[in-house]
Design a protein around this motif. Sequence first.
Motif, PDB file in Angstrom:
ATOM      1  N   HIS A   7       0.836  -1.204   0.000  1.00 42.55           N
ATOM      2  CA  HIS A   7       0.000   0.000   0.000  1.00 42.55           C
ATOM      3  C   HIS A   7       0.874   1.259   0.000  1.00 42.55           C
ATOM      4  O   HIS A   7       0.620   2.217  -0.729  1.00 42.55           O
ATOM      5  N   GLY A   8       1.908   1.238   0.846  1.00 41.86           N
ATOM      6  CA  GLY A   8       2.806   2.389   0.910  1.00 41.86           C
ATOM      7  C   GLY A   8       3.480   2.664  -0.413  1.00 41.86           C
ATOM      8  O   GLY A   8       3.560   3.811  -0.869  1.00 41.86           O
ATOM      9  N   ALA A   9       3.962   1.590  -1.060  1.00 40.15           N
ATOM     10  CA  ALA A   9       4.620   1.745  -2.355  1.00 40.15           C
ATOM     11  C   ALA A   9       3.634   2.236  -3.412  1.00 40.15           C
ATOM     12  O   ALA A   9       3.980   3.066  -4.260  1.00 40.15           O
ATOM     13  N   ALA A  10       2.418   1.704  -3.363  1.00 39.72           N
ATOM     14  CA  ALA A  10       1.395   2.116  -4.328  1.00 39.72           C
ATOM     15  C   ALA A  10       1.103   3.602  -4.227  1.00 39.72           C
ATOM     16  O   ALA A  10       0.939   4.300  -5.237  1.00 39.72           O
ATOM     17  N   MET A  11       1.071   4.101  -3.018  1.00 39.97           N
ATOM     18  CA  MET A  11       0.786   5.527  -2.815  1.00 39.97           C
ATOM     19  C   MET A  11       1.966   6.410  -3.214  1.00 39.97           C
ATOM     20  O   MET A  11       1.790   7.563  -3.580  1.00 39.97           O
ATOM     21  N   SER A  12       3.182   5.846  -3.149  1.00 38.44           N
ATOM     22  CA  SER A  12       4.357   6.637  -3.531  1.00 38.44           C
ATOM     23  C   SER A  12       4.434   6.809  -5.043  1.00 38.44           C
ATOM     24  O   SER A  12       4.992   7.786  -5.542  1.00 38.44           O
ATOM     25  N   GLY A  13       3.907   5.809  -5.773  1.00 35.70           N
ATOM     26  CA  GLY A  13       3.928   5.882  -7.229  1.00 35.70           C
ATOM     27  C   GLY A  13       5.222   5.421  -7.851  1.00 35.70           C
ATOM     28  O   GLY A  13       5.421   5.581  -9.051  1.00 35.70           O
ATOM     29  N   THR A  57      -7.627  -1.826  -1.604  1.00 36.79           N
ATOM     30  CA  THR A  57      -6.531  -2.669  -2.083  1.00 36.79           C
ATOM     31  C   THR A  57      -5.382  -1.756  -2.487  1.00 36.79           C
ATOM     32  O   THR A  57      -5.565  -0.538  -2.630  1.00 36.79           O
ATOM     33  N   PRO A  58      -4.177  -2.277  -2.695  1.00 38.64           N
ATOM     34  CA  PRO A  58      -3.097  -1.428  -3.180  1.00 38.64           C
ATOM     35  C   PRO A  58      -3.447  -0.691  -4.470  1.00 38.64           C
ATOM     36  O   PRO A  58      -3.077   0.469  -4.644  1.00 38.64           O
ATOM     37  N   ALA A  59      -4.162  -1.365  -5.381  1.00 40.96           N
ATOM     38  CA  ALA A  59      -4.561  -0.712  -6.633  1.00 40.96           C
ATOM     39  C   ALA A  59      -5.467   0.488  -6.360  1.00 40.96           C
ATOM     40  O   ALA A  59      -5.299   1.561  -6.955  1.00 40.96           O
ATOM     41  N   LEU A  60      -6.418   0.314  -5.467  1.00 35.39           N
ATOM     42  CA  LEU A  60      -7.327   1.416  -5.131  1.00 35.39           C
ATOM     43  C   LEU A  60      -6.575   2.536  -4.403  1.00 35.39           C
ATOM     44  O   LEU A  60      -6.876   3.719  -4.603  1.00 35.39           O
ATOM     45  N   ALA A  61      -5.601   2.164  -3.571  1.00 35.00           N
ATOM     46  CA  ALA A  61      -4.803   3.166  -2.863  1.00 35.00           C
ATOM     47  C   ALA A  61      -3.993   3.997  -3.854  1.00 35.00           C
ATOM     48  O   ALA A  61      -3.880   5.219  -3.714  1.00 35.00           O
ATOM     49  N   ALA A  62      -3.449   3.327  -4.878  1.00 34.83           N
ATOM     50  CA  ALA A  62      -2.694   4.037  -5.915  1.00 34.83           C
ATOM     51  C   ALA A  62      -3.608   4.984  -6.685  1.00 34.83           C
ATOM     52  O   ALA A  62      -3.238   6.132  -6.967  1.00 34.83           O
ATOM     53  N   ALA A  63      -4.777   4.502  -7.031  1.00 38.37           N
ATOM     54  CA  ALA A  63      -5.731   5.338  -7.766  1.00 38.37           C
ATOM     55  C   ALA A  63      -6.136   6.555  -6.947  1.00 38.37           C
ATOM     56  O   ALA A  63      -6.215   7.679  -7.465  1.00 38.37           O
ATOM     57  N   VAL A  83       0.699   3.069 -11.754  1.00 39.78           N
ATOM     58  CA  VAL A  83       0.820   2.058 -10.702  1.00 39.78           C
ATOM     59  C   VAL A  83      -0.523   1.362 -10.488  1.00 39.78           C
ATOM     60  O   VAL A  83      -0.585   0.132 -10.352  1.00 39.78           O
ATOM     61  N   ALA A  84      -1.587   2.142 -10.462  1.00 36.32           N
ATOM     62  CA  ALA A  84      -2.920   1.562 -10.300  1.00 36.32           C
ATOM     63  C   ALA A  84      -3.223   0.575 -11.426  1.00 36.32           C
ATOM     64  O   ALA A  84      -3.756  -0.525 -11.189  1.00 36.32           O
ATOM     65  N   GLN A  85      -2.863   0.955 -12.652  1.00 34.53           N
ATOM     66  CA  GLN A  85      -3.100   0.083 -13.799  1.00 34.53           C
ATOM     67  C   GLN A  85      -2.298  -1.211 -13.679  1.00 34.53           C
ATOM     68  O   GLN A  85      -2.816  -2.305 -13.934  1.00 34.53           O
TER      69      GLN A  85
END
Length: 299
Positions: A245-251, A274-280, A287-289
């Motif tokens: 999740h942290g990595a997803a948010m960092s981009g 989910t990590p995907a939703l966190a990235a979005a 990253v979300a994709q």
Amino acid sequence: MSLKKESRTDVQFHLAALRGDAARLRTLLDTGKVHIDSRDRDGTTPLILSAAMGHTECVRELLAQGADPACSRTTGTSALFFAAQGGFLDIAQVLLDHGAAIDAPSTDGGTPLFVACQCGHLPVVDELIRRGANVNSCMKDKATPLFIAAQNGHEDVCRALLTAGACVDRARLDRATPLWIAAQCGHDHVVRLLLAAGAYVDQLRQDGATPLFKAAHKGHTAVVGELLKYKPNVGLLPNGQTALHGAAMSGELSCVKLLATRGGIRTRSSQGLTPALAAAAAGKKSVAQYLREKEGKTK
């Protein structure tokens, strides 16, 4: 401490020390109109000024004429403190030879060793350690010399401290350890050293984040790689998120890809993401994709 107003001669004396004018210092001392440890409004003496500016000849002259190396400013900082901060090994040695207190702390608890470590002055660090400086001294917030060296990425200084017996997991008041702060700051070489020295990989700061989570959240891929060698917790943490999740948010896609190999693609945070939703949610579209595609492959 109540400090009297400086005389004109005192001001000249301080200026000579500041500028490194040893001849002028001698001339003024010979007049008998100045006190060798005269202080300005901050409690600074000529010896402190000369040490801070790296003027070795002036330091030697002042000490020879009776300057007190124990004098400190209103902040508690001494001539040795400033010599260590500036990396002036010869001055530090002279001051120690004249009885300067090696572990004299400032008002916030910092010692000469602490500032030498902060600034990465390895020769001064080695000398202070050799002369018996406390490698596990700490600031008021409990940060140690190892903590501040790790924070600033000084690998050689960290190694010297560990060799001298520094506690690898001594934590600050917020429970952050040297490993935690090195991971946050992206110092993979220091992280590698600390882990090899036995640092606990899953130390929780008071906010519930581990070194792995913080490195991932900052996008420090190299640090994440080092931490993963020591089998850290990649699951849900007390802060309600995973490292992924942290990595997803960092981009930082490289960081995301590295963590995604450890699973957790479909793990939901305490907020249900989910990590995907966190990235979005963080606006990290690529990253979300990538994570959505990984989710599809793991069904």
